[in-house]
Design a protein around this motif. Structure first.
Motif, PDB file in Angstrom:
ATOM      1  N   LEU A 165       0.829  -1.198   0.000  1.00 27.20           N
ATOM      2  CA  LEU A 165       0.000   0.000   0.000  1.00 27.20           C
ATOM      3  C   LEU A 165       0.871   1.258   0.000  1.00 27.20           C
ATOM      4  CD1 LEU A 165      -2.939  -1.091   2.348  1.00 27.20           C
ATOM      5  CD2 LEU A 165      -2.917  -0.923  -0.143  1.00 27.20           C
ATOM      6  N   LEU A 166       1.989   1.202   0.733  1.00 24.41           N
ATOM      7  CA  LEU A 166       2.899   2.363   0.725  1.00 24.41           C
ATOM      8  C   LEU A 166       3.454   2.600  -0.677  1.00 24.41           C
ATOM      9  CD1 LEU A 166       4.874   1.891   4.074  1.00 24.41           C
ATOM     10  CD2 LEU A 166       3.148   3.630   3.529  1.00 24.41           C
ATOM     11  N   THR A 167       3.827   1.516  -1.365  1.00 27.75           N
ATOM     12  CA  THR A 167       4.322   1.655  -2.735  1.00 27.75           C
ATOM     13  C   THR A 167       3.256   2.298  -3.624  1.00 27.75           C
ATOM     14  OG1 THR A 167       5.455  -0.426  -2.354  1.00 27.75           O
ATOM     15  CG2 THR A 167       5.455   0.394  -4.608  1.00 27.75           C
ATOM     16  N   VAL A 168       2.018   1.835  -3.454  1.00 28.99           N
ATOM     17  CA  VAL A 168       0.929   2.393  -4.252  1.00 28.99           C
ATOM     18  C   VAL A 168       0.764   3.882  -3.965  1.00 28.99           C
ATOM     19  CG1 VAL A 168      -1.571   2.371  -4.552  1.00 28.99           C
ATOM     20  CG2 VAL A 168      -0.309   0.224  -4.564  1.00 28.99           C
ATOM     21  N   PHE A 169       0.814   4.251  -2.688  1.00 34.11           N
ATOM     22  CA  PHE A 169       0.675   5.679  -2.349  1.00 34.11           C
ATOM     23  C   PHE A 169       1.822   6.499  -2.932  1.00 34.11           C
ATOM     24  CE2 PHE A 169      -2.143   4.243   1.227  1.00 34.11           C
ATOM     25  CZ  PHE A 169      -3.280   4.793   0.670  1.00 34.11           C
ATOM     26  N   TRP A 170       3.019   5.945  -2.863  1.00 38.28           N
ATOM     27  CA  TRP A 170       4.174   6.649  -3.425  1.00 38.28           C
ATOM     28  C   TRP A 170       3.973   6.901  -4.920  1.00 38.28           C
ATOM     29  CZ3 TRP A 170       7.829   5.424  -7.196  1.00 38.28           C
ATOM     30  CH2 TRP A 170       8.926   6.311  -7.272  1.00 38.28           C
ATOM     31  N   MET A 171       3.536   5.832  -5.629  1.00 35.96           N
ATOM     32  CA  MET A 171       3.354   5.968  -7.081  1.00 35.96           C
ATOM     33  C   MET A 171       2.237   6.951  -7.395  1.00 35.96           C
ATOM     34  SD  MET A 171       3.881   2.143  -8.659  1.00 35.96           S
ATOM     35  CE  MET A 171       2.465   1.441  -7.849  1.00 35.96           C
ATOM     36  N   ALA A 172       1.123   6.840  -6.649  1.00 38.12           N
ATOM     37  CA  ALA A 172      -0.016   7.726  -6.899  1.00 38.12           C
ATOM     38  C   ALA A 172       0.389   9.172  -6.644  1.00 38.12           C
ATOM     39  CB  ALA A 172      -1.191   7.320  -6.016  1.00 38.12           C
ATOM     40  N   ASN A 173       1.183   9.366  -5.622  1.00 40.27           N
ATOM     41  CA  ASN A 173       1.644  10.704  -5.289  1.00 40.27           C
ATOM     42  C   ASN A 173       2.481  11.288  -6.427  1.00 40.27           C
ATOM     43  OD1 ASN A 173       1.909  12.872  -3.467  1.00 40.27           O
ATOM     44  ND2 ASN A 173       4.018  12.206  -3.080  1.00 40.27           N
ATOM     45  N   LYS A 174       3.389  10.478  -6.951  1.00 38.50           N
ATOM     46  CA  LYS A 174       4.216  10.920  -8.084  1.00 38.50           C
ATOM     47  C   LYS A 174       3.346  11.264  -9.280  1.00 38.50           C
ATOM     48  CE  LYS A 174       8.524  10.455  -6.735  1.00 38.50           C
ATOM     49  NZ  LYS A 174       9.385  11.615  -6.588  1.00 38.50           N
TER      50      LYS A 174
END
Lengths: 506, 371
Positions: free
Chosen positions: B350-359
């Motif tokens: 989920l953290l990876t997903v948030f990081w990508m979505a943020n980018k």
């Protein structure tokens, strides 16, 4: 036995084969293409190749349409199909591995979102961020293979799990690593094949040639590595499983040859049309290579499934959802009394045909149909009632690798009543070879598996006709009586005697 | 042995890999994660479909935005749907498999319907500017029809699953899998409740689009107002449909929500209070200059309402199954060697997903070097 059986109107295996083959084809492509995209994208940046980059953007659209949409939906489709056609096995797998799948699900979420962001991010993200997202995609996709591979290989070689029922023992089973390696090469080869197809649409000759060649290298190198890794995979299989594939199951043997031939043809054509004369990479050629590859990988999966017979999970549960551990109890109590999904009429009534049919449904229909693919009518055409009855007691000895019949003699009688309505009138034979194939060939071969030649070598025609064939049931507990008429028996005896002569003259 | 128990398969010889409470928690948690994009997908496609017929700039823009987004929301729906499908099978496989086999063809049809709907929404999304409004509307409404069909099949399966007494009659009359569960009194109220609920959640999503739109102020304002209006309307309808569902239940089940089960009654009451709160806050937000806090509060209220509804649905399921099927008696173990890695990976994922979505959504920090 515990669950209702879906009478879908054709062999359930066909439905599974279609859904699973297409899914496997697409999901492996999705993994390999992850690596293809990032490596090729980096190459394009390094060489400042705008044409390659614009090709990649278009290629990634195909990638999204195929992997994110078709791959994801067909993957869920496999869940739906296995739950419908083999609920007992699905239940076993989900009890043993639900957290394995849950872990795969996490990778899947990352994979899908990274794939979408990669596609929508071409013009929005910085180059290095875009590449990082591509790498995240590939790693997540590959990790989902790392997980699912454990469960798929477990079904064939559960090994130590059978003793300790421990997740990781079943997961890292004897075929785990060879299978992971061959699936990885398969993925990379497929990435090349898809790239070849999208390259075939390019109009501009220079770009077309460059990308075609590049894709060709991916295909040829990885196909060869895939085939080599299969040798390792084959070695890792336990001997019993290996034997099954090596001779007992007739179709598997043919399929093995067909698979290798197809694979060789694919490599040769790809070598020629992609590397040597890339001009030839026209749309129909590229699509043909893709179809050939689908044949190679489809037949590989088919063989893996087929050597597992008669089990769905080796040594643990049969293909018809019955556990080997419960066969003894069913033999005591009877299948009509043991199976949950028998109608009241069949359970208590005097309608033998109805009871026989429902026994067929719960024990046989997970693989067989009446008249379609793996149709039983064709296999027992012309068999006498007594022969059917005797064979149902020996199903686990047949070359086709079937589970044993579970149930009492009375159950088998009822099943026989029903089956003999499918068998029809007894048939006549043109010669002894035909009799052999129809009656003996279901267990024996000439010269190979359960070779018949040494078994008949000591007998003359007269011995065979008068004594041996007349008293097969007395030879040892395993042989059924010969129930054909005198004409068939004479023809068979003559044929068997000729085998012995043929051997002697050699 | 009574008629009903007779056809329920025996419990799987392998124990559950985790205690029932944990599997249930995961089921309800992941089901909620699936429910939210699923509602936005279905309701959003309907709202886009309606907007095609309206001539204002706002509706044109709303339809465009929704149409562009819906394929991604479908991807989320499917992805998030896998986990509850896993956990329902491990907990309720003895019921889930037989009922789906009884209605096998419609059940399998879900896959085809979803696939076609998915490609249709992509067609609309990618070819948006090249299609005229009539074609867009046709494609959009076809997708709605297919997705509503999927929902209907699910309602059939989920109700058939909890009524094992109906299985044998249907199966022995037609074992080719061409059945539905149309004789079930709660089927249509339940189905309509789900469809309309999706409309309410999608309305909240429209309001959210307004909230997060920072550049085009006119759109932000109208989206917030339109979303609030739709949300109020559909939530009121939802109350009526909820009452309809409640009275379609057998006396004994209805009583659960009227005091017989303290938990069920409290959750129902809280859901009503929270959703009324959400309506009030959202309506107020739509008419103020600084709506952020109110919109967020109403979103959180709605989120809790959805979680409570998912739990109520679970309570109802177990009430239907009692006393013929009882999860508490199922043997279970605690497979720590996989549960712990799963939970750690879930957080990491989920953290990876948030990081990508943020980018992706906030590329402002990125220099625009991409061409």
């Amino acid at each position: 036995m515990n669950f209702p059986v879906w009478e879908l109107g054709f062999a359930p295996g066909l439905l599974m084969a279609v859904v699973a083959t297409l899914h496997v084809f697409v999901s492996h492509f999705a993994i390999g293409t992850g690596l293809f995209l990032v490596i090729t994208e980096r190459k394009a940046y390094r060489e400042d190749d705008a044409e390659l980059l614009s090709y990649l953007k278009r290629h990634s659209l195909v990638f999204i349409m195929v992997s994110v949409v078709f791959g994801a939906v067909s993957g869920v489709g496999i869940w739906f199909v296995i739950g419908l056609i083999n609920p007992a096995v699905t239940s076993s797998l989900i009890h043993a591995f639900v957290f394995g799948w849950a872990i795969e699900w996490v990778f899947f979420i990352v994979e899908i979102l990274a794939g979408l962001i990669y596609y929508y991010g071409w013009d929005k993200l910085r180059r290095d961020t875009h590449l990082t997202i591509g790498w995240i995609y590939f790693i997540a996709a590959f990790l989902s293979l790392v997980v699912i591979n454990g469960i798929v290989t477990f079904m064939l070689t559960p090994a130590g799990w059978l003793e300790n029922r421990e997740f990781w023992t079943g997961f890292f089973n004897p075929t785990y690593f060879p299978s992971l390696v061959s699936r990885t090469f398969l993925s990379l080869a497929l990435a090349g094949i898809y790239a070849l197809v999208t390259a075939s649409f390019i109009k501009e000759t220079g770009v077309h040639r460059r990308i075609t060649r590049y894709a060709g290298i991916w295909i040829v190198a990885n196909m060869v590595l895939f085939e080599l890794s299969l040798l390792w995979y084959w070695k890792a299989m336990p001997e019993t499983v290996y034997q099954a594939a090596a001779g007992a199951i007739p179709i598997t043997v043919n399929m093995l040859d067909a698979r290798l031939t197809l694979s060789a043809i694919t490599v040769i054509i790809a070598l020629f049309t992609a590397l040597i004369v890339p001009k030839l990479n026209k749309i129909p050629v590229a699509v043909a290579i893709m179809v050939l590859a689908l044949g190679v990988f489809g037949s590989s999966e088919w063989i893996r499934e087929s050597v597992r017979k008669p089990y769905s999970i080796s040594q643990y549960i049969y293909t018809n959802g019955i556990f080997p551990s419960e066969v003894g109890a069913i033999n005591e109590k009877g299948i009509l009394a043991s199976a949950k999904w028998i109608s009241d009429e069949a359970r208590h009534g005097d309608n033998y045909l109805q009871s026989g049919y429902e026994i067929f449904r719960v024990e046989c229909m997970s693989c067989h149909t009446e008249n379609g693919y793996l149709g039983i009518a064709d296999k027992i055409k012309g068999w006498e009632k007594e022969f059917i009855f005797e064979i149902t007691a020996r199903l686990d000895s047949l070359r086709g690798k079937m589970p044993p019949f579970a149930g009492t003699e009375a159950d088998r009688r009822m099943l026989t009543e029903y089956l003999s309505t499918l068998a029809g009138a007894s048939r006549s034979f043109a010669d002894g070879k035909e009799v052999f194939e129809d009656r003996c060939g279901i267990c024996h071969t000439v010269g190979q598996y359960r070779n018949i030649i040494p078994m008949v070598a000591d007998f003359t025609y007269e011995d065979l006709n008068d004594a041996v064939l007349a008293g097969l049931q007395d030879m040892n507990g395993n042989m059924p009586p010969f129930t054909g008429n005198a004409d068939a028996r004479e023809k068979l005896a003559k044929y068997l005697a000729s085998l012995k002569d043929a051997k002697r003259t050699k | 042995m009574n008629e009903i128990v007779q056809y329920i398969p025996q419990v799987d010889p392998l124990p559950l890999p985790a205690p029932v409470w944990l599997l249930k928690l995961l089921l309800i948690f992941t089901f909620t994660l699936h429910l939210i994009p699923m509602n936005i997908m279905l309701g959003g496609t309907v709202i886009a479909g309606i907007s095609f017929f309206k001539k204002t700039d706002f509706h044109r823009e709303l339809a465009r935005r929704l149409t562009k987004m819906i394929p991604t929301i479908i991807a989320l729906t499917i992805t998030m749907g896998i986990a509850p499908l896993l956990f329902i099978q491990v907990l309720y496989g003895q019921l889930f498999y037989p009922s789906s086999i009884v209605m096998a063809w419609p059940w399998l049809g879900v896959i085809i319907l979803v696939m076609v709907a998915y490609y249709l929404t992509y067609l609309n999304s990618f070819k948006f500017s090249r299609l005229n409004v009539v074609k867009r509307a046709i494609i959009s409404w076809s997708a709605v029809l297919l997705l509503a069909g999927v929902a209907f099949i699910y309602s059939n399966e989920m109700t058939l699953m909890v009524t094992p007494g109906r299985w044998a009659t249907a199966y022995f009359a037609d074992s080719s899998g061409l059945n539905l569960n149309l004789g079930e009194p709660m089927l249509f109220p339940r189905y309509l409740h789900f469809i309309n609920g999706a409309m309410a959640v999608a309305a909240m999503f429209v309001a959210m689009l307004g909230l997060f739109e920072k550049r085009e102020k006119w759109f932000a304002k109208e989206a917030l107002q339109y979303g609030a209006r739709l949300f109020m309307t559909f939530t009121f309808i939802q109350y009526l449909l909820g009452v309809l569902w409640l009275i379609s239940l057998p006396q004994k089940m209805m009583a659960l929500f009227m005091g017989r089960s303290i938990l069920a009654s409290i959750l129902l009451l809280l859901s009503i209070v929270l959703s009324v709160g959400a309506i009030l806050m959202l309506s107020k937000a739509a008419n103020t200059e600084r709506p952020t806090r109110r919109v967020i509060s109403s979103m959180i209220s709605l989120l809790f309402t959805i979680v409570f509804m998912a739990k109520l649905r679970d309570i109802l399921r177990d009430a239907y199954l009692s006393p013929n099927f009882n999860l508490e008696t199922a043997p279970s173990s605690f497979q720590a060697s996989t549960i712990i890695p799963f939970l750690i990976l879930l957080v990491g994922g989920l953290l990876t997903v948030f990081w990508m979505a943020n980018k992706f959504f906030f590329p402002s920090s990125e220099s625009q070097s991409a061409k």
